[in-house]
Scaffold this active site. Structure first.
Site, short mmCIF file in Angstrom:
data_model
loop_
_atom_site.label_atom_id
_atom_site.label_comp_id
_atom_site.label_asym_id
_atom_site.label_seq_id
_atom_site.Cartn_x
_atom_site.Cartn_y
_atom_site.Cartn_z
N LYS A 13 0.82 -1.22 0.00
CA LYS A 13 0.00 0.00 0.00
C LYS A 13 0.85 1.27 0.00
O LYS A 13 0.43 2.27 -0.57
CB LYS A 13 -1.01 0.00 1.15
CG LYS A 13 -0.41 0.03 2.54
CD LYS A 13 -1.53 -0.03 3.55
CE LYS A 13 -1.04 0.00 4.99
NZ LYS A 13 0.32 -0.44 5.30
N ARG A 88 -5.16 3.05 11.90
CA ARG A 88 -4.80 1.64 12.08
C ARG A 88 -5.60 1.00 13.20
O ARG A 88 -5.42 -0.18 13.48
CB ARG A 88 -3.32 1.55 12.43
CG ARG A 88 -2.47 0.97 11.29
CD ARG A 88 -1.08 0.87 11.84
NE ARG A 88 -0.19 0.05 11.09
CZ ARG A 88 0.69 0.50 10.20
NH1 ARG A 88 0.71 1.76 9.87
NH2 ARG A 88 1.54 -0.32 9.63
N ARG A 127 11.89 -7.21 1.35
CA ARG A 127 11.85 -5.74 1.34
C ARG A 127 13.19 -5.15 1.73
O ARG A 127 13.88 -5.67 2.59
CB ARG A 127 10.78 -5.25 2.32
CG ARG A 127 9.50 -5.13 1.61
CD ARG A 127 8.39 -4.40 2.15
NE ARG A 127 8.35 -3.78 3.42
CZ ARG A 127 7.27 -3.08 3.80
NH1 ARG A 127 6.24 -2.97 3.00
NH2 ARG A 127 7.24 -2.53 4.98
N ARG A 160 14.74 -3.56 7.22
CA ARG A 160 14.34 -2.84 8.43
C ARG A 160 14.07 -3.81 9.56
O ARG A 160 13.58 -4.90 9.35
CB ARG A 160 13.05 -2.03 8.17
CG ARG A 160 13.31 -0.73 7.51
CD ARG A 160 12.09 0.13 7.26
NE ARG A 160 10.80 -0.41 7.60
CZ ARG A 160 9.67 -0.02 7.00
NH1 ARG A 160 9.70 0.88 6.06
NH2 ARG A 160 8.52 -0.52 7.36
N ARG A 171 3.52 -8.28 13.55
CA ARG A 171 2.79 -7.18 12.90
C ARG A 171 1.52 -7.70 12.23
O ARG A 171 0.50 -7.02 12.22
CB ARG A 171 3.68 -6.51 11.85
CG ARG A 171 4.80 -5.71 12.48
CD ARG A 171 5.74 -5.17 11.44
NE ARG A 171 5.18 -4.06 10.70
CZ ARG A 171 5.69 -3.57 9.58
NH1 ARG A 171 6.78 -4.12 9.07
NH2 ARG A 171 5.15 -2.56 8.98
#
Ligand code: AMP
Length: 215
Positions: A13, A88, A127, A160, A171
Site C-alpha cells: 500500500k 490503524r 523488502r 528494516r 505485525r
C-alpha cells in the site's frame, strides 16, 4: 480527494499510495515515514515510537492521532490527501471522522489492498529500505537499479528491523486484531473499495485508479 489506504503490512500500500499521490497531486501522508523520520532525528517522539515499532506493535493512539491531525491542518492538505498507515485502529478512525465532520468534510474512499498472509511473509523478507531517504524496494518485485544501493540517493539498502520475519508475524497478528476491523468500519460507510494486491504493481495501480475514478 481524501483517501485512506488499508492493507496488511507488506501488502504494497505504501508504494501504491506514493504513485496515487503523484497521479492526483495530493500529499502522501505516511505515519510510518513520520515516525521513522523522528527516529532518525532522535526526537522525543522518535524514541517513544521506536520502542513499539521494533517489537512490531502499534504506537499508542495518543501519540499518533494528534500528529496526523496537525499534518492534515497544513495548507497542502486543503484539496485532499492520501493517508497511508493511518488509521490503524477503530479509535484512530473515529478521531479522524470527528475531525473531518467538525470541518464539514468526509473521506471519499478507503482502498483495501488485499493480500493473503502467506504472500505477505514472503514479500516482507525481500523488502529493502534506504537508510538515507527512506525509499523502499523489493529484491524480487521492485529491485533498485543500483542493486544493494538506493537508486534515488545512493545510500546502502537495509532490511528494516520491523521487516524481520519474527517481527512480521507479530505485525500481522496486530493487523488482524486491530486494523482489519477498519474494513467493516469503512464498508459500513459505503466508501470501501477492495483491490487484489497479489497482481503486478502496475495492474494494482490501474485497479486503484479505476475504483477512485468510478462513481
Ligand atoms: P508502516 O511503515 O506503515 O508499516 O509503519 C511502521 C510501524 O510504525 C508500524 O508497525 C507501527 O509500529 C508504527 N505505526 C505506523 N502508523 C501507525 C498508526 N497509525 N498507529 C500506530 N502505529 C503506527
Amino acid at each position: 480527494m481524501k483517501i485512506v489506504m488499508l492493507g496488511a503490512p507488506g501488502a504494497g500500500k505504501g508504494t501504491q499510495a506514493k504513485r496515487i499521490a503523484a497521479q492526483y497531486k495530493i500529499p502522501h501522508i505516511s505515519t510510518g515515514d513520520i515516525f521513522r523520520a523522528n527516529i532518525k532525528n532522535n526526537t522525543e517522539l522518535g524514541k517513544k515510537a521506536k520502542a513499539y515499532m521494533d517489537q512490531g506493535l502499534l504506537v499508542p493512539d495518543e501519540l499518533t492521532v494528534d500528529l496526523v491531525m496537525d499534518r492534515l491542518a497544513q495548507e497542502d492538505c486543503a484539496d485532499g490527501y492520501i493517508l497511508d498507515g493511518f488509521p490503524r485502529t477503530i479509535p484512530q478512525a473515529e478521531a479522524l471522522d470527528r475531525a473531518l465532520s467538525a470541518k464539514g468534510e468526509q473521506l471519499d474512499r478507503a482502498v483495501d489492498v488485499d493480500v493473503p498472509d502467506d504472500s505477505i511473509v514472503n514479500r516482507m523478507s525481500g523488502r529493502r529500505a534506504c537508510q538515507g531517504c527512506g525509499a523502499t524496494y523489493h529484491i524480487q518485485f521492485n529491485p533498485s537499479q543500483k542493486g544493494e544501493f538506493c537508486q534515488v540517493c545512493g545510500e546502502k539498502l537495509i532490511l528494516r528491523e520491523d521487516d524481520k520475519p519474527e517481527t512480521v508475524q507479530k505485525r500481522l497478528s496486530v493487523y488482524h486484531e486491530q486494523t482489519q476491523p477498519l474494513i467493516d468500519f469503512y464498508a459500513g460507510k459505503g466508501i470501501l473499495r477492495t483491490v487484489d494486491g497479489t497482481k503486478e504493481m502496475d495492474q494494482v495501480f490501474e485497479e486503484i485508479r479505476k475504483v477512485l475514478e468510478a462513481e
